[in-house]
Design an enzyme around this catalytic site. Structure first.
Site, PDB file in Angstrom:
ATOM      1  N   LYS A  87       4.945 -23.782   9.669  1.00 28.61           N
ATOM      2  CA  LYS A  87       5.742 -25.164   9.778  1.00 28.61           C
ATOM      3  C   LYS A  87       6.996 -25.198  10.616  1.00 28.61           C
ATOM      4  CE  LYS A  87       8.471 -26.068   6.365  1.00 28.61           C
ATOM      5  NZ  LYS A  87       8.989 -26.477   5.168  1.00 28.61           N
ATOM      6  N   LYS A 143      11.858 -19.132   0.731  1.00 29.94           N
ATOM      7  CA  LYS A 143      13.092 -18.823   1.194  1.00 29.94           C
ATOM      8  C   LYS A 143      13.789 -17.475   0.505  1.00 29.94           C
ATOM      9  CE  LYS A 143      14.294 -23.621   1.918  1.00 29.94           C
ATOM     10  NZ  LYS A 143      15.292 -24.631   1.894  1.00 29.94           N
ATOM     11  N   LYS A 186      14.049 -25.493  10.398  1.00 30.70           N
ATOM     12  CA  LYS A 186      15.329 -25.581  11.013  1.00 30.70           C
ATOM     13  C   LYS A 186      15.662 -23.985  11.063  1.00 30.70           C
ATOM     14  CE  LYS A 186      16.912 -29.779   8.707  1.00 30.70           C
ATOM     15  NZ  LYS A 186      17.271 -30.311   7.282  1.00 30.70           N
TER      16      LYS A 186
END
Ligand code: AMP
Ligand code: TRP
Length: 332
Positions: A194, A111, A197
């Protein structure tokens, strides 16, 4: 009795991975366990959230849970910020967890990316808050998708260190519950990434709010390879896109990947994709209709969350008081 805690961030673009990896399993667990389900808004703000969108996304996640079959009367459903015990225990865990442990967290690395220096401290300490979410209730079982395994191992380490440091047997050692045929749903555009969102490509995921045409189009466009579908499980090796679509099919139709192989082995993707789109629409449509109705009913959804938060506080407040006593905080 075992107690379950799990959460989802209100960060928008709720998708099929969230449904199959988490929400749907919660629905199946709610009859056998005492369950606490949380919209983790404190986790969401570890990266910037527009306030109006945060409010809308919080209601959307709550609506998705209820529309999927989570019973808010039987279970506790609330948003995290309405129970201050989470932040309070998270601070205590900031003082228990070691810098070295957090440095190993792969999600932070993903992230924060190249701009680590610019990431919030909250993003770095995120797993401590997650441990606090669970342990503030002394929950024992945590149903999540596979991507959360490392965070749950950290939560176990925190519980164990707290117990050792203070010579108590206070926090339980939690068990991850990773169930179903789709514990890690992958991107429709890249079988090695993956479904997420935050993927900039909307075609990479099926959003819970996508209409029928969009779902059908995204599945038709999903990346595949030129071979027909495999005839054995071994045949899935090196074919991540086929493996992903087949496990999504299995999860949605409540069967195993082996069953899907038996039915579609040696066939072309075009036929299979048509059927996959049909099961996806069949599963998601009723949920989506109910979700649309609920998201507009702010009074109802906010009422559920408020009531859930009251019940949540009633569980954690005495636990936090005990934690204070163990640590040596004076209650005058
Ligand atoms: P998040 O969207 O990060 O708040 O995740 C909420 C829940 O959905 C967690 O239990 C995750 O493990 C699960 N989840 C998120 N993405 C996926 C995915 N691609 N496949 C399976 N489960 C997922
Ligand atoms: N970190 C989880 C995710 O991104 C969400 C989460 C926060 C959670 N607190 C939790 C999941 C506690 C399970 C238990 O998916």
């Amino acid at each position: 009795m075992s107690r379950i805690f799990s959460g989802i961030q209100p960060t928008g673009n709720l998708h099929l991975g969230n449904y199959l990896g988490a929400i749907r399993n919660w629905v199946s667990l709610q009859n056998d366990y005492e369950c606490i389900f949380c919209v983790v808004d404190l986790h969401a703000i570890t990266v910037w959230q527009d306030p109006a969108e945060l409010r809308a996304n919080t209601r959307e996640v709550a609506a998705a849970m209820i529309a999927s079959g989570v019973d808010p009367k039987k279970n506790i459903l609330f948003n995290q910020s309405q129970n201050p015990s989470h932040s309070e225990l998270a601070w205590i865990f900031n003082c228990v967890a070691r810098l070295g442990w957090l440095n190993r967290m792969t999600q932070f690395k993903e992230k924060a990316g190249k701009h680590k220096e610019n990431a919030s401290i909250g993003l770095f300490a995120y797993p401590n808050l997650m441990a606090a979410d669970i342990l503030a209730y002394r929950a024992t079982h945590v149903p999540v998708g596979e991507d959360q395994k490392q965070h749950l191992e950290l939560a176990r380490d925190i519980a164990q260190k707290f117990n050792n440091d203070f010579g108590v047997d206070f926090f339980p050692i939690i068990e991850p519950v990773i169930m179903g045929e789709a514990t890690r749903v992958m991107s429709l555009r890249d079988g090695s990434a993956k479904m997420s969102k935050s993927d900039p490509s909307d075609n990479s995921r099926i959003n819970m709010v996508d209409d029928v045409d969009t779902i059908v189009k995204k599945i038709r466009k999903a990346k595949t390879d030129p071979e027909p579908l495999p005839t054995s499980k071994e045949g899935l090796e090196g074919r991540p896109e086929a493996a992903n679509l087949m496990s999504i099919f299995a999860a949605l139709s409540d069967c195993t990947v082996e069953d899907v192989i038996t039915r579609y082995g040696d066939q072309q993707f075009s036929v299979f994709k048509q059927d996959l789109a049909d099961v996806a629409v069949e599963n998601l449509s009723p949920i989506q209709n109910e979700m649309r109705r609920l998201v507009d009913d702010h009074d109802y959804v906010d009422g559920i969350l408020r009531e859930g938060a009251g019940r949540a506080r009633a569980i954690t407040e005495p636990i936090i008081r005990e934690v204070h006593d163990v640590i040596g905080f004076l209650r005058a």
